[in-house]
Design a protein around this motif. Structure first.
Motif, PDB file in Angstrom:
ATOM      1  N   ALA A  70     -24.379  46.880  19.180  1.00 15.67           N
ATOM      2  CA  ALA A  70     -24.488  48.068  18.801  1.00 15.67           C
ATOM      3  C   ALA A  70     -24.324  48.297  17.257  1.00 15.67           C
ATOM      4  CB  ALA A  70     -23.702  48.984  19.632  1.00 15.67           C
ATOM      5  N   ARG A  71     -23.347  47.925  16.697  1.00 12.32           N
ATOM      6  CA  ARG A  71     -23.220  47.819  15.376  1.00 12.32           C
ATOM      7  C   ARG A  71     -24.383  47.458  14.624  1.00 12.32           C
ATOM      8  NH1 ARG A  71     -17.948  46.926  11.375  1.00 12.32           N
ATOM      9  NH2 ARG A  71     -18.608  48.603  10.068  1.00 12.32           N
ATOM     10  N   LEU A  72     -24.821  46.112  14.954  1.00 11.85           N
ATOM     11  CA  LEU A  72     -25.850  45.574  14.411  1.00 11.85           C
ATOM     12  C   LEU A  72     -27.028  46.607  14.208  1.00 11.85           C
ATOM     13  CD1 LEU A  72     -25.739  41.707  15.383  1.00 11.85           C
ATOM     14  CD2 LEU A  72     -25.780  42.623  13.176  1.00 11.85           C
ATOM     15  N   THR A  73     -27.463  47.232  15.544  1.00 13.25           N
ATOM     16  CA  THR A  73     -28.518  47.919  15.815  1.00 13.25           C
ATOM     17  C   THR A  73     -28.593  48.985  14.630  1.00 13.25           C
ATOM     18  OG1 THR A  73     -28.761  47.142  17.888  1.00 13.25           O
ATOM     19  CG2 THR A  73     -29.850  49.337  17.059  1.00 13.25           C
ATOM     20  N   ARG A  74     -27.405  49.620  14.480  1.00 12.04           N
ATOM     21  CA  ARG A  74     -27.262  50.722  13.587  1.00 12.04           C
ATOM     22  C   ARG A  74     -27.427  50.385  12.110  1.00 12.04           C
ATOM     23  NH1 ARG A  74     -22.843  52.450  16.959  1.00 12.04           N
ATOM     24  NH2 ARG A  74     -21.441  51.703  15.565  1.00 12.04           N
ATOM     25  N   LEU A  75     -27.045  49.116  11.994  1.00 14.29           N
ATOM     26  CA  LEU A  75     -27.166  48.753  10.336  1.00 14.29           C
ATOM     27  C   LEU A  75     -28.353  48.388   9.952  1.00 14.29           C
ATOM     28  CD1 LEU A  75     -25.843  47.770   7.618  1.00 14.29           C
ATOM     29  CD2 LEU A  75     -25.697  45.555   8.684  1.00 14.29           C
ATOM     30  N   ALA A  76     -29.099  47.860  11.191  1.00 14.52           N
ATOM     31  CA  ALA A  76     -30.550  47.385  10.736  1.00 14.52           C
ATOM     32  C   ALA A  76     -31.499  48.470  10.701  1.00 14.52           C
ATOM     33  CB  ALA A  76     -31.311  46.480  11.778  1.00 14.52           C
ATOM     34  N   SER A  77     -31.087  49.521  11.414  1.00 13.23           N
ATOM     35  CA  SER A  77     -31.875  50.835  11.395  1.00 13.23           C
ATOM     36  C   SER A  77     -31.799  51.419  10.153  1.00 13.23           C
ATOM     37  CB  SER A  77     -31.655  51.701  12.488  1.00 13.23           C
ATOM     38  OG  SER A  77     -32.049  52.931  12.401  1.00 13.23           O
ATOM     39  N   SER A  78     -30.511  51.344   9.718  1.00 20.90           N
ATOM     40  CA  SER A  78     -30.364  52.064   8.144  1.00 20.90           C
ATOM     41  C   SER A  78     -31.109  51.380   7.136  1.00 20.90           C
ATOM     42  CB  SER A  78     -28.820  52.000   8.027  1.00 20.90           C
ATOM     43  OG  SER A  78     -28.026  52.811   8.952  1.00 20.90           O
ATOM     44  N   ILE A  79     -30.936  49.866   7.189  1.00 26.65           N
ATOM     45  CA  ILE A  79     -31.536  49.051   6.081  1.00 26.65           C
ATOM     46  C   ILE A  79     -33.331  49.552   6.086  1.00 26.65           C
ATOM     47  CG2 ILE A  79     -32.170  46.768   5.574  1.00 26.65           C
ATOM     48  CD1 ILE A  79     -29.266  45.965   6.223  1.00 26.65           C
ATOM     49  N   LYS A  80     -33.665  49.457   7.233  1.00 30.44           N
ATOM     50  CA  LYS A  80     -34.962  50.023   7.312  1.00 30.44           C
ATOM     51  C   LYS A  80     -35.327  51.268   6.577  1.00 30.44           C
ATOM     52  CE  LYS A  80     -36.247  47.339  11.383  1.00 30.44           C
ATOM     53  NZ  LYS A  80     -36.853  47.271  12.743  1.00 30.44           N
ATOM     54  N   LYS A  81     -34.420  52.219   6.874  1.00 29.77           N
ATOM     55  CA  LYS A  81     -34.758  53.535   6.269  1.00 29.77           C
ATOM     56  C   LYS A  81     -34.479  53.588   4.681  1.00 29.77           C
ATOM     57  CE  LYS A  81     -34.070  58.414   6.859  1.00 29.77           C
ATOM     58  NZ  LYS A  81     -33.435  59.558   7.676  1.00 29.77           N
ATOM     59  N   LEU A  82     -33.597  52.562   4.321  1.00 27.32           N
ATOM     60  CA  LEU A  82     -33.376  52.553   2.873  1.00 27.32           C
ATOM     61  C   LEU A  82     -34.384  51.857   2.139  1.00 27.32           C
ATOM     62  CD1 LEU A  82     -29.687  51.393   3.170  1.00 27.32           C
ATOM     63  CD2 LEU A  82     -30.465  53.665   2.196  1.00 27.32           C
ATOM     64  N   ASN A  83     -35.125  50.757   2.830  1.00 22.09           N
ATOM     65  CA  ASN A  83     -36.397  50.433   2.454  1.00 22.09           C
ATOM     66  C   ASN A  83     -36.335  49.851   0.788  1.00 22.09           C
ATOM     67  OD1 ASN A  83     -39.103  49.767   2.371  1.00 22.09           O
ATOM     68  ND2 ASN A  83     -39.816  51.606   1.673  1.00 22.09           N
TER      69      ASN A  83
END
Length: 327
Positions: A70-83
Motif C-alpha cells: 500500500a505504501r509503495l502504491t502511494r509513493l509511485a502515484s506521488s512520483i508520477k504526479k511530481l513528474n
C-alpha cells in the motif's frame, strides 16, 4: 583527529529497464533543462525483516507485505504526479525497495516518463540509505564515506555522499546526494558530525568545479536549516571545509532575498528548511518550490502527512522539494 574519506565502489548501479534514446530539451541559449525532486520518504522499509530495521517496524504487527504494498502504491502515484526527470530519495532501506518503486512505476504509456536508471547506497549495517531513479542516464557513480578517529567520541552511523553524473544531450550535471546526521541527541551535541559532513561535501564540490566550473547540484536532507549555513555578503551559502570554503547558491532565497515557501519539514509546529538544493559552477536553479500540490500534504496548511505505522496511513513527515536545473 584523523579524518578519512573512504571512496567506495558503487553498491548498485542498474539499468532498471531497457536503454532509451536521448531526450531533447535544449534551451534557446544551448543549455539543457531537467527537473529534479528531492524527498525524504521517511523510514521506507520493505516487508522483510533482516535485523537492520528500526525496532518499531521489526516488532510491529501492523507492518507486513500488505502495508508495504500500500505504501509503495502511494509513493509511485506521488512520483508520477511530481513528474520529475530525476527523483532523489532519502530513508530508503535497500536496493530491493528501489527496484520495487521502479516496478510500480512501470507500465507508463509514454516512454519519456519511464525511470530506466537507478542507484542506491548505504553504510553496511545501517537501516536506511539514499536512492536515485532517473529518466536520463546515470554514470560515474561513487560513494564517499567519513571515517573519523578522535578523542571526541565514537563516530555514529553516518550516511555516505553519493556522487554521480546525470547525462542529457551530451551534457553532464554532477549530482551529490546527502543525508546528514540528525539532531537526535541534541542539536549542539550532533553539530560536529554535520560539520564534518559539510567539510566532505565542500571538498567534493570544490574538486569537481575546477577551472571549467562544471555544473553541480547538491541535494538531500541536511538536517540543518538553510539559514544556519554560513553566508557571504551577497547572501550566497558558503560551504565550510577544512581550512577552505566554497560558495554555492540556494533556491530557497529568491532574487530579492526573500524566502521561497514556508519550509519542507515541520517540527513541534514550526517550519524548517532542512531539505535543500545547492547549485554551483555552470548550473542554474529555476522554478524551485516545496511541492504541495498532492495527497502527501494537507490542502489547508500544506503540512506533510507523516507516515503512521499503527494505521498504515500517510506518506512522509517531509515535503518533496522540486527544482529545474539549467546547465
Amino acid at each position: 583527529m584523523v579524518l578519512r574519506n573512504r571512496v567506495c565502489a558503487a553498491v548498485l548501479f542498474v539499468c532498471i529497464l531497457c536503454l532509451c534514446t536521448g531526450c531533447s530539451g535544449a534551451t534557446h541559449d544551448g543549455r539543457v533543462k531537467l527537473r529534479v525532486v528531492n524527498w525524504n520518504v521517511e523510514t521506507f522499509f520493505d516487508a522483510v525483516v533482516d535485523g537492520d530495521e528500526y525496532g518499531e517496524f521489526a516488532k510491529s504487527k501492523n507492518w507486513n507485505e500488505a502495508a508495504y504494498t500500500a505504501r509503495l502504491t502511494r509513493l509511485a502515484s506521488s512520483i508520477k504526479k511530481l513528474n520529475a526527470d530525476v527523483v532523489v530519495m532519502e530513508e530508503i532501506e535497500n536496493e530491493a525497495v528501489v527496484q520495487d518503486v521502479a516496478n510500480f512505476l512501470a507500465g507508463e504509456w509514454n516512454s519519456r516518463r519511464w525511470y530506466r536508471w537507478g542507484c542506491f547506497a548505504k553504510e553496511p549495517g545501517s537501516a536506511i540509505g539514499c536512492a536515485v531513479i532517473s529518466r536520463l542516464p546515470l554514470e560515474n557513480l561513487s560513494v564517499h564515506s567519513l571515517d573519523c578517529r578522535s578523542a571526541e567520541g565514537e563516530q555514529p552511523s553516518l550516511r555516505p555522499v553519493l556522487q554521480l553524473e546525470v547525462v542529457k544531450n551530451d551534457r553532464r550535471l554532477t549530482l551529490f546526494v546527502n543525508h546528514w546526521k540528525s539532531m537526535k541527541g541534541g542539536e549542539a551535541e550532533t553539530a560536529v558530525w554535520r560539520e564534518r559532513q559539510q567539510a566532505l561535501l565542500e571538498r567534493l564540490v570544490s574538486g569537481t568545479l575546477g577551472e571549467a566550473k562544471q555544473p553541480v547540484l547538491c541535494c538531500g536532507d541536511f538536517n540543518m536549516d538553510v539559514e544556519d549555513f554560513q553566508h557571504d555578503a551577497e547572501g550566497a551559502v558558503v560551504l565550510q571545509g577544512d581550512g577552505s570554503c566554497t560558495e554555492v547558491r540556494s533556491p530557497w532565497f529568491a532574487e530579492d532575498g526573500e524566502m521561497v515557501g514556508d519550509g519542507s519539514y515541520m517540527y513541534q509546529g514550526c517550519w524548517s528548511r532542512i531539505d535543500n538544493f545547492f547549485t554551483a559552477g555552470a548550473a542554474e536553479a529555476v522554478d524551485f518550490r516545496p511541492e504541495t500540490d498532492g495527497e502527501w500534504c494537507y490542502e489547508d496548511s500544506g503540512k506533510p502527512k507523516g507516515y503512521k505505522l499503527w494505521t498504515g496511513a500517510g506518506y512522509s513527515d517531509h515535503l518533496p522539494i522540486g527544482v529545474s536545473v539549467l546547465f
